[in-house]
Design an enzyme around this catalytic site. Sequence first.
Site, PDB file in Angstrom:
ATOM      1  N   CYS A  41      -2.558   7.677   5.111  1.00 30.33           N
ATOM      2  CA  CYS A  41      -2.581   7.346   3.679  1.00 30.33           C
ATOM      3  C   CYS A  41      -3.883   7.799   3.039  1.00 30.33           C
ATOM      4  CB  CYS A  41      -2.339   5.862   3.471  1.00 30.33           C
ATOM      5  SG  CYS A  41      -2.994   4.853   4.769  1.00 30.33           S
ATOM      6  N   GLU A  91       0.886  -1.155   0.000  1.00 33.32           N
ATOM      7  CA  GLU A  91       0.000   0.000   0.000  1.00 33.32           C
ATOM      8  C   GLU A  91       0.921   1.202   0.000  1.00 33.32           C
ATOM      9  OE1 GLU A  91      -2.292   1.420   3.479  1.00 33.32           O
ATOM     10  OE2 GLU A  91      -1.648   2.988   2.108  1.00 33.32           O
TER      11      GLU A  91
END
Length: 504
Positions: free
Chosen positions: A276, A239
């Site tokens: 994120c 990720e």
Amino acid sequence: MMYETANLKEVPAIFENNIKEVMQRSFDAFTLFKKITPGKRASFLETIADEIEKLREQLVPVTNEETNLPSARLNGELTRTTSQLKMFATLIKEGSWVEASIDTADNNRTPSKPDIRKMLVPVGPVIVFGASNFPFAFSTAGGDTASALASGSSVVIKGHSAHAKTSELIFTAIKKAIEISGIPEYTVQQVMGSGNTVGKALVMHPHAKGVGFTGSFTGGKALVEYSNQREIPIPVFAEMSSINPVVFYPDTIEKNTEALATMYAASITLGVGQFCTNPGILLGIKSKSFNNFLSALGNEITKAQPQKMLHSGICSSYKKGVAEMLTQQGLEVIAQSSSEAKDMEAVALVASVNAKDFLSNKHFTEEVFGPYSLTIICDDKEKLKQCLQNLKGQLTSTIMATDKDIKDFADVIELQHTLAGRVLLNNAPTGVEVCASMVHGGPYPATTDARFTSVGTTAIKRWVRPICLQNFNDNMLPDELKNNNPLSILRLVDNVHTREALKV
Ligand code: NAP
């Protein structure tokens, strides 16, 4: 003890032998651990959670010292981490996650149909890279470790050097749980050291069968490249980079100008922007209301106090990222924190650019990790669509809209669905619920594989593969596929979902 966190010295020969030993132990532990009943595996996960909870008072100040994250946030994150472990325990106790399916034999058919059964099985040693921005929830005993252990895979953690003491302490809780639960000694190991050497050697080792990572685009891409250099490549679930576009549609901007500005200033600066899912791109159509929104947002950002970032590397990357953005043609600063930043502190900043300049310069689509956000001012709906089409894959895509907007902009909203793993309506993207329906993933470069999530129970699917057993005797089958369904799990039998035993 051999299973203590190994701080590998980078003397090449010793280092290579150490990694070989770590991976061999992980492989040997896996051959035993995968046979342990789901009930015992679940109780192991619950024990890890209990042992971490016992360390709370000791952990929070240590992690606060290492990461600059405030105690309240760390306490919340610790609870999320233990809940996550317990959630996976519940999942594997219930058992249906293995997707057991049975197609019974039919000897009357020509040619005769064999008995065919299928379920998911663990892949084996998984390498987990601890993330810097979630020292508990995405690190040593975080979601990647919890989901891999739940699947029945052994785990080798590459701890993050930015919170080495935290990693060490959490690992003591795991060790304790291993002893209490009677789990193979090397089911979980942790090594510290540089990613380029230790991390690379772990990923390259033939016994490694999967990788979990959260961090920079460069780091995630490097891991994929290591995997491709192996004789047998393995899946790397990284990720990496996401700027999480938010579209503010005209009717809502006109009706909720101030409230939206307050909501988004809070989201941009939450956790010093080190999420994120931080909203890095805000899009809207040129209007008086959108201008009013930008000035209200600017007012809020001016009031934001500079705060310390996680580590000096992240802080200097942030400053460099903002400085590079400021040199791009067409960018105008809307506002920044009015107070001076001290050492390792980040100044929040929002800027704007018109759609034409945005579309002519790919640099505007790069992530600046921290409390920075860029507003794109579009002339009309067509330009808004072009700007969205210009974006790379994302973790989230947010729709801020009234019912009227939803009707008027159905085609743009449809476009927003293609961008990300999670599409939100009238919420801020920061804040990721840990639950079965969560998708924390998305098209590249948000992640390396948009078919999976790293948060929520389905994160377990990254560490398994389906196996089909044809024409097996009942006593040779795993419990999940036996005729009498001893685990009472939900199975697909001759295309019908049921918990019933097979009538034989
Ligand atoms: P990072 O630099 O990607 O590091 C994460 C982990 O991967 C560390 O253990 C690191 O090892 C390892 N690693 C990095 N590059 C590697 C390589 N080439 N080969 C093998 N291993 C490698 O991330 P970070 O330290 O957390 O933060 C740095 C930057 O990443 C931030 O400024 C930000 O831009 C970005 N970031 C993004 C997210 C997100 O969710 N999108 C989250 C966190 C950070 P070392 O111990 O050697 O560093």
